[in-house]
Design an enzyme around this catalytic site. Structure first.
Site, PDB file in Angstrom:
ATOM      1  N   LYS A 116      81.940  73.773  87.220  1.00  0.00           N
ATOM      2  CA  LYS A 116      83.048  74.421  86.511  1.00  0.00           C
ATOM      3  C   LYS A 116      84.153  74.832  87.464  1.00  0.00           C
ATOM      4  O   LYS A 116      85.324  74.850  87.082  1.00  0.00           O
ATOM      5  CB  LYS A 116      82.538  75.620  85.701  1.00  0.00           C
ATOM      6  CG  LYS A 116      81.801  75.190  84.443  1.00  0.00           C
ATOM      7  CD  LYS A 116      81.824  76.244  83.362  1.00  0.00           C
ATOM      8  CE  LYS A 116      81.182  75.710  82.088  1.00  0.00           C
ATOM      9  NZ  LYS A 116      80.888  76.734  81.095  1.00  0.00           N
ATOM     10  N   LYS A 198      76.673  64.237  80.580  1.00  0.00           N
ATOM     11  CA  LYS A 198      76.212  65.009  79.421  1.00  0.00           C
ATOM     12  C   LYS A 198      77.263  65.010  78.303  1.00  0.00           C
ATOM     13  O   LYS A 198      78.458  65.084  78.593  1.00  0.00           O
ATOM     14  CB  LYS A 198      75.956  66.450  79.888  1.00  0.00           C
ATOM     15  CG  LYS A 198      75.338  67.361  78.860  1.00  0.00           C
ATOM     16  CD  LYS A 198      75.204  68.789  79.395  1.00  0.00           C
ATOM     17  CE  LYS A 198      76.520  69.527  79.376  1.00  0.00           C
ATOM     18  NZ  LYS A 198      76.413  70.983  79.486  1.00  0.00           N
ATOM     19  N   LYS A 201      81.063  69.673  74.552  1.00  0.00           N
ATOM     20  CA  LYS A 201      82.108  70.041  73.612  1.00  0.00           C
ATOM     21  C   LYS A 201      83.451  70.246  74.313  1.00  0.00           C
ATOM     22  O   LYS A 201      84.472  70.320  73.659  1.00  0.00           O
ATOM     23  CB  LYS A 201      81.714  71.276  72.801  1.00  0.00           C
ATOM     24  CG  LYS A 201      81.121  72.464  73.565  1.00  0.00           C
ATOM     25  CD  LYS A 201      80.792  73.616  72.607  1.00  0.00           C
ATOM     26  CE  LYS A 201      79.516  74.384  72.838  1.00  0.00           C
ATOM     27  NZ  LYS A 201      79.252  75.003  74.108  1.00  0.00           N
TER      28      LYS A 201
HETATM   29  P1  TYM Z   1      76.035  75.935  75.863  1.00  0.00           P
HETATM   30  O1  TYM Z   1      76.912  76.712  74.952  1.00  0.00           O
HETATM   31  O2  TYM Z   1      76.687  75.054  76.867  1.00  0.00           O
HETATM   32  O3  TYM Z   1      75.021  75.050  75.032  1.00  0.00           O
HETATM   33  C1  TYM Z   1      74.176  75.599  74.036  1.00  0.00           C
HETATM   34  C2  TYM Z   1      72.835  74.916  74.082  1.00  0.00           C
HETATM   35  O4  TYM Z   1      72.975  73.509  73.879  1.00  0.00           O
HETATM   36  C3  TYM Z   1      72.347  72.799  74.933  1.00  0.00           C
HETATM   37  N1  TYM Z   1      73.139  71.588  75.195  1.00  0.00           N
HETATM   38  C4  TYM Z   1      72.632  70.346  75.220  1.00  0.00           C
HETATM   39  N2  TYM Z   1      71.389  69.888  75.054  1.00  0.00           N
HETATM   40  C5  TYM Z   1      71.202  68.545  75.141  1.00  0.00           C
HETATM   41  N3  TYM Z   1      72.200  67.670  75.369  1.00  0.00           N
HETATM   42  C6  TYM Z   1      73.475  68.098  75.543  1.00  0.00           C
HETATM   43  N4  TYM Z   1      74.457  67.222  75.745  1.00  0.00           N
HETATM   44  C7  TYM Z   1      73.735  69.489  75.473  1.00  0.00           C
HETATM   45  N5  TYM Z   1      74.855  70.238  75.596  1.00  0.00           N
HETATM   46  C8  TYM Z   1      74.465  71.519  75.441  1.00  0.00           C
HETATM   47  C9  TYM Z   1      72.365  73.744  76.112  1.00  0.00           C
HETATM   48  O5  TYM Z   1      71.354  73.420  77.045  1.00  0.00           O
HETATM   49  C10 TYM Z   1      72.133  75.086  75.440  1.00  0.00           C
HETATM   50  O6  TYM Z   1      70.756  75.286  75.221  1.00  0.00           O
HETATM   51  N6  TYM Z   1      74.726  79.349  79.276  1.00  0.00           N
HETATM   52  C11 TYM Z   1      74.387  78.803  77.970  1.00  0.00           C
HETATM   53  C12 TYM Z   1      74.405  79.833  76.846  1.00  0.00           C
HETATM   54  C13 TYM Z   1      73.574  81.044  77.113  1.00  0.00           C
HETATM   55  C14 TYM Z   1      72.156  81.104  77.029  1.00  0.00           C
HETATM   56  C15 TYM Z   1      71.827  82.454  77.348  1.00  0.00           C
HETATM   57  C16 TYM Z   1      71.160  80.171  76.733  1.00  0.00           C
HETATM   58  C17 TYM Z   1      74.030  82.264  77.454  1.00  0.00           C
HETATM   59  N7  TYM Z   1      72.983  83.128  77.591  1.00  0.00           N
HETATM   60  C18 TYM Z   1      70.504  82.864  77.397  1.00  0.00           C
HETATM   61  C19 TYM Z   1      69.831  80.605  76.786  1.00  0.00           C
HETATM   62  C20 TYM Z   1      69.517  81.949  77.115  1.00  0.00           C
HETATM   63  C21 TYM Z   1      75.393  77.712  77.637  1.00  0.00           C
HETATM   64  O7  TYM Z   1      76.443  77.654  78.197  1.00  0.00           O
HETATM   65  O8  TYM Z   1      75.007  76.912  76.599  1.00  0.00           O
END
Ligand code: TYM
Length: 336
Positions: A116, A198, A201
């Site tokens: 990032k 990956k 969004k």
């Molecule tokens: P975020 O918002 O990027 O994504 C949310 C969830 O979706 C999963 N994910 C994917 N899984 C498979 N293939 C993909 N292309 C893909 N893109 C996203 C992510 O692994 C995630 O599970 N930091 C985290 C949010 C967060 C969180 C937490 C998660 C904040 N606090 C505590 C677990 C526990 C994030 O940015 O997810």
């Protein structure tokens, strides 16, 4: 308020951009499956999302959209607690404490921080750097057993575990050590335009991802354009056939067919047939989600009720851990 005796699940999603098929197959689908068996806390992690600059009006709209989508995919507020992270102040409070038990070197090694900061070189802020301590606070506040996520979050969960072990080592048992749960075939759904990356969004190329709210025609068109190879054999081999293997992972996650079954189903058929089948399967999966979403979005009062009640419960549960932590580190009790 009933006492919790089931195992505890916490997970979160950032309300930046729109939720993709990657988010759904990597995480959200498991969230729904887990709600019957576990005590689940699912959060729209808006505090996390401002580590990258957001347009305030768009962010407000996105948060509501995400909440409506939580319900539309089948999360049931009777079974799980749905809330916005910024409504529950214990998250930011514990994050500060944990920052004091997280090492600069540990945060420097986070690949998401490195990625990032490369992508947003003009805004490498402290929040982006300490993001994993807030994430650790999210999980540790609820004495979480299990965290359903995609594979990209594995490193952050490992760090949260290390922070918890370190804190427990100094002050005695305070936090449960959470474990990540990562799905087999859909741990990382890749971009349709560059299947070595990956699906995200925040990708600039709209053809690289499928949004949960994409219309069926757009879904099918995007799959038809998906980058593959010239072999014309549907065969699972992520190293030399990343495009086809990614589509097979998607098809497998949506239909529950194994890679072997998929190879047999498309034996002797071209990529055109396969891509169409994947597109149709995804469009069929999302159709009922989209109509439910439209219905829920019309009832703003209901949405507000769900996230308000969710925040109250999340606060009640998480504040128990925070109070324990405050006492352990040596703060005195409030007199009001
Ligand atoms: P975020 O918002 O990027 O994504 C949310 C969830 O979706 C999963 N994910 C994917 N899984 C498979 N293939 C993909 N292309 C893909 N893109 C996203 C992510 O692994 C995630 O599970 N930091 C985290 C949010 C967060 C969180 C937490 C998660 C904040 N606090 C505590 C677990 C526990 C994030 O940015 O997810």
């Amino acid at each position: 308020m009933s006492e919790i005796n089931k195992k505890i699940v916490f997970s979160g999603i950032q309300p930046s951009g729109e939720p993709t098929l990657g988010n759904y197959l990597g995480a959200l689908k498991n969230w729904v499956l887990m709600q019957d068996e576990y005590e689940c806390f699912y959060s729209i992690v808006d505090l996390h999302s401002i580590t990258v600059r957001q347009d305030p009006a768009a962010l407000r709209a996105q948060i509501k959209k995400f909440m409506a989508l939580f319900l539309a995919i089948g999360l049931d507020p009777e079974k799980c607690t749905l809330f916005c992270q910024s409504h529950v102040p214990t998250h930011a409070e514990l994050a500060w404490i944990l920052n004091c038990y997280t090492m600069f070197g540990e945060l420097s090694r986070m690949t998401q921080f490195k990625d990032k900061s490369q992508k947003h070189a003009d805004n490498i802020n402290a929040g982006l750097f300490t993001y994993p301590s807030l994430m650790a606070a999210d999980m540790l506040l609820y004495q979480t057993d299990v965290v359903p996520v995609g594979i990209d979050q594995k490193q952050h969960i490992e760090l949260a575990r290390n922070i918890a072990v370190r804190f427990n080592g100094i002050y005695g048992d305070t936090f449960k050590i959470p474990e990540g749960v990562i799905p087999k075939t859909s741990a990382k759904i890749n971009s349709l335009a560059d299947p070595t990356k990956k699906m995200s969004k925040s990708d600039e190329n709209i053809n690289s991802y499928i949004l949960l709210l994409d219309k069926p025609d757009d879904i099918i068109r995007k799959f038809k354009r998906a980058v593959t190879d010239s072999e014309a054999i549907v065969r699972y081999s992520p190293e030399d056939k990343p495009g086809i293997s990614n589509l097979m992972n998607i098809y497998s996650a949506v239909t529950s067919k194994t890679h072997d079954e998929i190879e047999k189903e498309f034996d002797g058929k071209g990529y055109g047939d396969f891509k169409l089948a994947v597109g149709e399967a995804v469009a069929d999966l999302l159709k009922p989600v989209q109509s439910e979403y439209e219905r829920i979005m019309k009832d703003k009062d209901y949405l507000e009720k769900i996230y308000s009640e969710g925040a109250q419960k999340a606060y009640y549960v998480s504040n128990k851990t925070l109070s324990k932590v405050y006492k352990k580190v040596g703060f005195i009790k409030k007199g009001f």
